[in-house]
Scaffold this motif. Structure first.
Motif, PDB file in Angstrom:
ATOM      1  N   ASP A  95       0.804  -1.226   0.000  1.00 22.74           N
ATOM      2  CA  ASP A  95       0.000   0.000   0.000  1.00 22.74           C
ATOM      3  C   ASP A  95       0.835   1.273   0.000  1.00 22.74           C
ATOM      4  OD1 ASP A  95       0.913  -0.333   2.577  1.00 22.74           O
ATOM      5  OD2 ASP A  95      -1.018   0.034   3.550  1.00 22.74           O
ATOM      6  N   ASP A  96       2.141   1.159  -0.094  1.00 19.55           N
ATOM      7  CA  ASP A  96       2.952   2.348  -0.347  1.00 19.55           C
ATOM      8  C   ASP A  96       2.608   2.857  -1.745  1.00 19.55           C
ATOM      9  OD1 ASP A  96       4.237   2.118   2.092  1.00 19.55           O
ATOM     10  OD2 ASP A  96       5.961   1.041   1.269  1.00 19.55           O
ATOM     11  N   PHE A  97       2.551   4.174  -1.902  1.00 16.84           N
ATOM     12  CA  PHE A  97       2.117   4.737  -3.185  1.00 16.84           C
ATOM     13  C   PHE A  97       3.331   5.259  -3.942  1.00 16.84           C
ATOM     14  CE2 PHE A  97      -0.714   6.483  -6.226  1.00 16.84           C
ATOM     15  CZ  PHE A  97      -1.968   5.954  -5.963  1.00 16.84           C
ATOM     16  N   LEU A  98       3.488   4.779  -5.181  1.00 18.48           N
ATOM     17  CA  LEU A  98       4.657   5.089  -5.982  1.00 18.48           C
ATOM     18  C   LEU A  98       4.304   6.088  -7.078  1.00 18.48           C
ATOM     19  CD1 LEU A  98       5.995   1.429  -6.432  1.00 18.48           C
ATOM     20  CD2 LEU A  98       6.091   2.918  -4.417  1.00 18.48           C
ATOM     21  N   PHE A  99       5.176   7.065  -7.277  1.00 19.43           N
ATOM     22  CA  PHE A  99       4.946   8.131  -8.254  1.00 19.43           C
ATOM     23  C   PHE A  99       6.081   8.108  -9.284  1.00 19.43           C
ATOM     24  CE2 PHE A  99       2.497   9.231  -4.614  1.00 19.43           C
ATOM     25  CZ  PHE A  99       1.424   9.985  -5.063  1.00 19.43           C
ATOM     26  N   PRO A 132      -4.870   3.845 -10.768  1.00 12.40           N
ATOM     27  CA  PRO A 132      -3.804   4.102  -9.800  1.00 12.40           C
ATOM     28  C   PRO A 132      -4.078   3.528  -8.414  1.00 12.40           C
ATOM     29  CG  PRO A 132      -4.250   6.078 -11.078  1.00 12.40           C
ATOM     30  CD  PRO A 132      -5.328   5.096 -11.420  1.00 12.40           C
ATOM     31  N   PHE A 133      -5.335   3.531  -8.001  1.00  9.48           N
ATOM     32  CA  PHE A 133      -5.650   3.091  -6.648  1.00  9.48           C
ATOM     33  C   PHE A 133      -5.739   1.573  -6.529  1.00  9.48           C
ATOM     34  CE2 PHE A 133      -7.120   7.459  -6.987  1.00  9.48           C
ATOM     35  CZ  PHE A 133      -6.435   8.013  -5.910  1.00  9.48           C
ATOM     36  N   ALA A 134      -5.792   0.892  -7.653  1.00  6.50           N
ATOM     37  CA  ALA A 134      -5.783  -0.569  -7.624  1.00  6.50           C
ATOM     38  C   ALA A 134      -4.373  -1.112  -7.446  1.00  6.50           C
ATOM     39  CB  ALA A 134      -6.400  -1.127  -8.899  1.00  6.50           C
ATOM     40  N   VAL A 135      -3.381  -0.403  -7.992  1.00  6.89           N
ATOM     41  CA  VAL A 135      -1.994  -0.878  -7.928  1.00  6.89           C
ATOM     42  C   VAL A 135      -1.103   0.028  -7.080  1.00  6.89           C
ATOM     43  CG1 VAL A 135      -2.106  -2.145 -10.096  1.00  6.89           C
ATOM     44  CG2 VAL A 135      -1.482   0.285 -10.136  1.00  6.89           C
ATOM     45  N   HIS A 136      -1.668   1.111  -6.560  1.00  8.30           N
ATOM     46  CA  HIS A 136      -0.918   2.075  -5.739  1.00  8.30           C
ATOM     47  C   HIS A 136       0.288   2.655  -6.486  1.00  8.30           C
ATOM     48  CE1 HIS A 136      -3.279  -0.011  -2.595  1.00  8.30           C
ATOM     49  NE2 HIS A 136      -3.301   1.184  -2.045  1.00  8.30           N
ATOM     50  N   ILE A 137       0.017   3.003  -7.741  1.00 10.62           N
ATOM     51  CA  ILE A 137       1.004   3.716  -8.562  1.00 10.62           C
ATOM     52  C   ILE A 137       0.272   4.838  -9.282  1.00 10.62           C
ATOM     53  CG2 ILE A 137       2.677   3.611 -10.450  1.00 10.62           C
ATOM     54  CD1 ILE A 137       3.079   0.697  -9.953  1.00 10.62           C
ATOM     55  N   ALA A 138       0.793   6.046  -9.185  1.00  8.48           N
ATOM     56  CA  ALA A 138       0.210   7.157  -9.916  1.00  8.48           C
ATOM     57  C   ALA A 138       0.465   6.976 -11.413  1.00  8.48           C
ATOM     58  CB  ALA A 138       0.814   8.479  -9.439  1.00  8.48           C
ATOM     59  N   SER A 139      -0.388   7.579 -12.224  1.00  6.01           N
ATOM     60  CA  SER A 139      -0.153   7.540 -13.666  1.00  6.01           C
ATOM     61  C   SER A 139       1.220   8.143 -13.966  1.00  6.01           C
ATOM     62  CB  SER A 139      -1.239   8.327 -14.407  1.00  6.01           C
ATOM     63  OG  SER A 139      -2.509   7.730 -14.206  1.00  6.01           O
ATOM     64  N   PRO A 140       2.005   7.512 -14.839  1.00 11.20           N
ATOM     65  CA  PRO A 140       3.354   8.018 -15.138  1.00 11.20           C
ATOM     66  C   PRO A 140       3.314   9.474 -15.583  1.00 11.20           C
ATOM     67  CG  PRO A 140       3.075   5.826 -16.048  1.00 11.20           C
ATOM     68  CD  PRO A 140       1.719   6.247 -15.540  1.00 11.20           C
ATOM     69  N   GLN A 141       4.274  10.236 -15.079  1.00  5.84           N
ATOM     70  CA  GLN A 141       4.318  11.674 -15.318  1.00  5.84           C
ATOM     71  C   GLN A 141       5.294  11.996 -16.447  1.00  5.84           C
ATOM     72  OE1 GLN A 141       3.438  15.059 -15.682  1.00  5.84           O
ATOM     73  NE2 GLN A 141       2.557  14.535 -13.701  1.00  5.84           N
ATOM     74  N   ILE A 142       4.839  12.787 -17.402  1.00  7.25           N
ATOM     75  CA  ILE A 142       5.685  13.224 -18.509  1.00  7.25           C
ATOM     76  C   ILE A 142       6.458  14.494 -18.145  1.00  7.25           C
ATOM     77  CG2 ILE A 142       5.670  14.103 -20.882  1.00  7.25           C
ATOM     78  CD1 ILE A 142       5.246  11.139 -20.742  1.00  7.25           C
ATOM     79  N   GLY A 163      -1.705   7.212   8.753  1.00  7.36           N
ATOM     80  CA  GLY A 163      -1.340   5.932   8.156  1.00  7.36           C
ATOM     81  C   GLY A 163       0.128   5.602   8.339  1.00  7.36           C
ATOM     82  N   ASP A 164       0.497   4.373   7.949  1.00 11.73           N
ATOM     83  CA  ASP A 164       1.901   3.968   8.046  1.00 11.73           C
ATOM     84  C   ASP A 164       2.508   3.731   6.661  1.00 11.73           C
ATOM     85  OD1 ASP A 164       0.702   1.611   7.252  1.00 11.73           O
ATOM     86  OD2 ASP A 164       1.788   0.354   8.696  1.00 11.73           O
ATOM     87  N   GLN A 165       1.846   4.259   5.623  1.00  8.42           N
ATOM     88  CA  GLN A 165       2.381   4.095   4.278  1.00  8.42           C
ATOM     89  C   GLN A 165       3.511   5.082   4.012  1.00  8.42           C
ATOM     90  OE1 GLN A 165      -0.867   4.949   4.782  1.00  8.42           O
ATOM     91  NE2 GLN A 165      -2.032   3.075   4.341  1.00  8.42           N
TER      92      GLN A 165
END
Length: 373
Positions: A95-99, A132-142, A163-165
């Motif tokens: 559940d850590d969110f990656l950007f 993004p919320f299903a895989v905890h990754i934001a849409s790739p940024q250009i 939270g602890d994320q």
């Protein structure tokens, strides 16, 4: 655990002054900072890391091929950077969110992004693909470095939610010259936000060498913001896993942000519209090919008796299935209706979009009547 500014004699072009656990030949070496963070890593885990790196390389090659064949508008190759992506992604909680930027296909693979979702945006038929919320990754940024601010904002939200994320911002060495990245580090340090900044220093910001924009190692910048940092071998997946575990633990435990500089190399072009032979030496590329992240893990696994022909064949078969699904998704998708480009731009009706849609419809009608654009 903090690496402060490297002495002037070891400037940013020194790629050997890094923390590592596997050397260029695949031999295991010791590092007192990193060793405690991989005490649980066994042969099955190493095989998983290798498999994911191998699949990342194959899907990357397929993306390049699809672009060259006219199916994709653009592709940003990741060959040579698999270790930092796979190692850091596996160090995170689910559940850590990656950007990410546009090149972090490996972290998307680890998080279970579907084959089609790697190509449909580049195919030009979707604004975004995976949820993004299903895989905890934001849409790739250009936009270069913009995701670092998004990540810090998310991390500040984690603080307020209790939270602890951890949020993770990925970017290249060129992005460290952007205001967004530096502003993000100011905010992260000021608020003690639970975020890890991961800089994949692949030596080239398009055609600009890292030494032109960074006279000292990039990891030395973070302590100036009050952020502990580490400079790690970005071609060593074990070191990347260990360093990310340290950084994530630091951020998760309430001690604020951490920064990793993963020293790696972009073996291919910046994107498929780039010709790297115009600005870099073939000898330099071959120097880094000898430091291939996949080869060193394979060598280490063979030494453990954990890599054989059956395992190699299984990995290859997985890659065949994955890339075949990517190709089918592109080839079998019909061209969208031209006016569909205006769909899903805003969640609610928007008069500006309505006006643009009408203007574009009139433009298209001109062709239907045999008129000129």
């Amino acid at each position: 655990m903090t690496d402060t500014l490297t002495p002037a004699a070891d400037r940013s072009t020194d790629t050997e002054n890094v923390a590592r656990l596997l050397d260029h030949t695949g031999a295991r070496i010791r590092d007192e900072r990193l060793d405690p963070w991989i005490a649980d890593v066994d042969a099955p885990m190493l095989r998983q890391l290798y498999r994911d790196m191998a699949l990342t390389r194959r899907l990357d090659a397929e993306g390049v091929a699809l672009q060259r064949q006219g199916h994709l508008g653009l592709w940003a190759p990741a060959q040579g950077q698999e270790a930092v992506q796979i190692g850091t992604a596996w160090a995170c909680q689910d559940d850590d969110f990656l950007f990410p930027s546009y090149r972090e296909i490996g972290i998307e693979l680890v998080r279970g992004v579907e084959p089609a979702d790697f190509v449909m945006v580049w195919h030009g038929v979707q604004h975004s693909s995976f949820d993004p919320f299903a895989v905890h990754i934001a849409s790739p940024q250009i936009i270069i470095g913009a995701q670092s601010l998004h990540a810090v904002g998310y991390a500040m939200g984690i603080q307020r939610d209790g939270g602890d994320q951890v949020a993770v911002a990925y970017f290249g060495d060129g992005a460290t010259s952007q205001g967004d990245v530096n502003e993000a580090m100011v905010f992260a340090a000021s608020f003690g936000s639970p975020i890890v900044f991961v800089c994949s220093n692949n030596q080239w910001a398009i055609s600009e060498p890292v030494a032109l924009q960074a006279q000292y190692p990039i990891a030395g910048r973070a302590p100036g913001f009050g952020i502990p940092s580490m400079r790690v071998d970005g071609n060593d997946v074990l070191a990347c896993l260990a360093a990310m575990r340290w950084a994530a633990d630091h951020a998760r435990s309430g001690r604020g942000p951490a920064f990793l500089e993963a020293v790696t190399y972009r073996l291919g072009p910046h994107t498929t519209s780039d010709d790297p032979t115009r600005y870099r030496d073939a000898a330099e590329v071959e120097h880094w090919r000898a430091r291939d992240p996949l080869t060193r893990v394979e060598t280490y696994l063979r030494g453990l008796g954990a890599f054989d022909d059956a395992f190699a064949a299984a990995v290859s078969a997985d890659a065949d299935r994955f890339t075949a699904a990517m190709r089918r998704a592109v080839v079998d998708t019909p061209a969208p209706a031209p006016l569909g480009v205006f769909d899903h731009v805003y969640a609610e009706p928007h008069t500006g979009i309505d006006e643009q849609r009408a203007a574009y419809a009139a433009y298209l009608d001109g062709f239907a009547d045999g008129g000129a654009a």
